[in-house]
Design an enzyme around this catalytic site. Structure first.
Site, PDB file in Angstrom:
ATOM      1  N   ASP A 132      31.334 -42.698  60.537  1.00 39.68           N
ATOM      2  CA  ASP A 132      31.493 -44.067  60.077  1.00 39.68           C
ATOM      3  C   ASP A 132      33.025 -44.465  59.948  1.00 39.68           C
ATOM      4  O   ASP A 132      33.809 -43.671  59.509  1.00 39.68           O
ATOM      5  CB  ASP A 132      30.859 -44.494  58.754  1.00 39.68           C
ATOM      6  CG  ASP A 132      30.899 -46.065  58.473  1.00 39.68           C
ATOM      7  OD1 ASP A 132      30.685 -46.782  59.489  1.00 39.68           O
ATOM      8  OD2 ASP A 132      30.789 -46.236  57.348  1.00 39.68           O
ATOM      9  N   ASP A 171      27.337 -43.527  54.648  1.00 38.56           N
ATOM     10  CA  ASP A 171      27.555 -43.425  53.359  1.00 38.56           C
ATOM     11  C   ASP A 171      26.534 -44.889  52.954  1.00 38.56           C
ATOM     12  O   ASP A 171      25.820 -44.812  51.751  1.00 38.56           O
ATOM     13  CB  ASP A 171      28.938 -43.981  52.682  1.00 38.56           C
ATOM     14  CG  ASP A 171      29.376 -45.404  53.565  1.00 38.56           C
ATOM     15  OD1 ASP A 171      28.663 -45.797  54.648  1.00 38.56           O
ATOM     16  OD2 ASP A 171      30.507 -45.801  53.259  1.00 38.56           O
ATOM     17  N   ASP A 174      23.157 -45.869  57.460  1.00 39.17           N
ATOM     18  CA  ASP A 174      23.504 -44.626  58.149  1.00 39.17           C
ATOM     19  C   ASP A 174      22.216 -43.504  57.861  1.00 39.17           C
ATOM     20  O   ASP A 174      22.170 -42.510  58.623  1.00 39.17           O
ATOM     21  CB  ASP A 174      24.775 -43.957  57.500  1.00 39.17           C
ATOM     22  CG  ASP A 174      25.880 -45.093  57.636  1.00 39.17           C
ATOM     23  OD1 ASP A 174      25.980 -45.407  58.805  1.00 39.17           O
ATOM     24  OD2 ASP A 174      26.628 -45.131  56.915  1.00 39.17           O
TER      25      ASP A 174
END
Length: 555
Positions: free
Chosen positions: A185, A509, A513
């Site tokens: 990410d 996080d 995700d």
């Protein structure tokens, strides 16, 4: 403000409403909401400005909506449903141990049978040779192998803890070492998740601002790298004051918000700075503090007497202050909106007429900053003279303003992550950025960090929707940046890479995700900013939320 959204709702009223959707989209800053209709039929999750989603948080304003989905029908519920579709697979180590076990068993049986047949052929008793064969088989099979592997992995776990990595599932130690692709990410992992001002255009010159994050330490440099005398540049001084005074955020040291005179020495490296309030306002606050213009100190000399708050329709905010009996207005907002309200330009201590040609030049500078993926804010001011502040109308105050300059900010990459990306590439590991942010922002960060963008390079969520799983798998080898993607897209990306034979590590996080983290060969959750859902789905947790720690753990 402060409420959690309890269902997916279509907004019918919006009053200065902003909602933080980081859990769903990964965007670093709150999203302005509106009740206006969206004419497109297919809208990415992050662009649904007239929707409020379950689990997100209201950061500013208020609104009213009609509930359109609850429970498993919400976006959050659909993510939970995606989690159920993920099947846990064996790790590379488990597959190899199973193959080794099968090979050893077959070899032992073959050798024992051969010995038994040979003994009988030489005239030995059948019963005695049977016992000899069984004894040999028992002795040859390595019963201690599982214990030895477990001990070796446990030693690896201890070493990884010293590298800021907590292993939740023992086989992950070996799997991480086999990784050929690391999907990460952007916000908070590759970047600092702290909006930082990098460029200022003021007094008809470009100014580079050094420093990272919310630490109020940095320099103001010209294009040649020479430090500028800030205190002798009246236009820049006014811009910094406007940035600090037209602001509702506060700067905190070690979690404690204190007045500028009581913050203590800035020399200690142990101090942790943070922002209470809007990240964009926080970046402006830090910009002023870098030149020693603290909001709390300025407000003691020039207290605020009135405010016209920011509104998504107005796209600006104005505060009125009082100094020595005189009133002053400070305004910030979208550059095109602020320029339309200005009639003058402060340069070298003099107010010059802001001609149409000059406005067009400033708009070109704004576009140049936007092309670098900078979020641009314009600042202006106006002396109002003496009078009753309550009698001042919004339209009268925000007219014939004096333009001060443009401020460009971005969530900058972590310096250690830039080096880690290079290490990945040199070690034959492919780094991949997956983000819910816009394509321009993702590309700018990717270039700065050294991601290869040859060939296709970047793929957006809208383009991904038009691809079949087979087409995505064929493109996955050359794409290194995925922008404006949803949780479903992230899951498809991980599966496509696995289909190509890669051992995939996936970091995350937010709740968005979690499905991809669970699907990956090794899922990695963030220890500081990660949600409990993502941590439960992961095999490893990074204690410092830093991409560089993943590379260190691989080593």
């Amino acid at each position: 403000a402060g409420d959690k959204v309890e269902a997916d709702a279509r907004l019918v009223e919006s009053h200065n409403l902003e909602i933080e959707e980081a859990l769903l989209t990964g965007e670093a800053y709150p999203v302005p909401k509106s009740a206006a209709a969206i004419d497109r039929s297919s809208v990415p999750l992050g662009d649904r400005r007239n929707m409020a989603h379950l689990g997100t948080a209201v950061t500013k304003g208020r609104g009213k909506g009609i509930v359109v989905a609850t429970g498993m029908e919400t976006e959050m519920g659909q993510i939970a449903a995606l989690m159920e579709t993920v099947q846990r697979e064996e790790t590379p180590l488990q597959k190899r141990l199973a193959q080794l076990g099968a090979w050893l068993a077959a070899s032992c049986l073959l050798i024992c049978a051969l010995i038994m047949v040979t003994g009988v052929w030489r005239g030995e008793p059948l019963y005695q040779m049977f016992l000899a064969g069984v004894s040999l088989a028992v002795a040859a099979i390595p019963e201690g192998l599982p214990a030895i592997v477990t001990v070796a992995l446990a030693i690896g776990v201890q070493k990884m803890v010293r590298r800021q990595s907590i292993v939740r599932k023992l086989p992950a130690v070996e799997t991480l070492g086999c990784a050929t692709v690391i999907c990460s990410d952007k916000t908070g992992t590759l970047t600092q998740n702290q909006m930082t001002v990098k460029e200022v255009y003021c007094e008809e010159r470009w100014i580079t601002v050094t420093g990272d994050g919310y630490e109020p330490r940095g320099q103001f440099l010209d294009r040649e790298g020479a430090e500028l005398p800030v205190k002798r540049m009246q236009g820049l001084v006014y811009l910094l004051k406007a940035a600090a005074l037209c602001n509702n955020s506060s700067l905190a040291r070690d979690g404690i918000s204190l007045g500028g005179l009581f913050r203590g020495s800035l020399k200690s490296r142990e101090i942790q700075w943070s922002i209470t309030g809007d990240p964009t306002e926080g970046a402006l606050l830090v910009l002023g503090a870098k030149a020693n213009y603290w909001r709390e100190v300025l407000e003691r000399e020039e207290p605020r007497v009135r405010e016209f708050p920011f509104d998504p329709e107005r796209k600006r905010m104005t505060v009125i202050t009082k100094r020595e009996g005189e009133l002053y207005a400070y305004t910030k907002g979208a550059p095109d909106v602020i320029l339309d309200l200005c009639s003058g330009l402060l340069v070298g201590g003099r107010v010059l007429p802001l001609t149409q040609e000059k406005k067009e030049e400033l708009l070109k500078h704004n576009e140049a900053m936007a092309q670098k993926a900078l979020r641009v804010i314009a600042l202006a001011y106006k002396p109002l003279g003496a009078g009753a502040e309550a009698a001042l109308a919004e339209e009268a105050v925000e007219r014939d303003l004096i333009f001060l300059g443009l401020v460009g900010m971005i969530d900058p990459p972590r310096p250690a992550a830039i080096k880690a990306v290079q290490m990945c590439r040199s070690a034959g590991i492919k780094p991949v950025m997956i983000t819910g942010d816009h394509q321009a922002t993702a590309e700018a960060i990717a270039r700065e960090m050294g991601f290869p963008l040859q060939g296709k390079g970047v793929l957006t969520g809208a383009e991904l929707d038009r691809l079949s799983d087979e087409e995505l798998a064929s493109l996955a080898e050359e794409v290194t940046v995925y922008a404006r993607v949803s949780p479903k897209h992230k899951l498809r990306i991980v599966r496509a890479l696995k289909q190509r034979g890669h051992v995939v590590a996936m970091t995350g996080d937010g709740v968005n995700d979690a499905p991809a983290v669970k699907e990956a060969d090794i899922g990695i959750a963030m220890g500081k900013s990660g949600t409990e859902v993502t941590k439960e789905a992961s095999a490893m947790i990074l204690m410092d939320d830093n991409f560089a720690s993943i590379v260190a753990a691989v080593e």
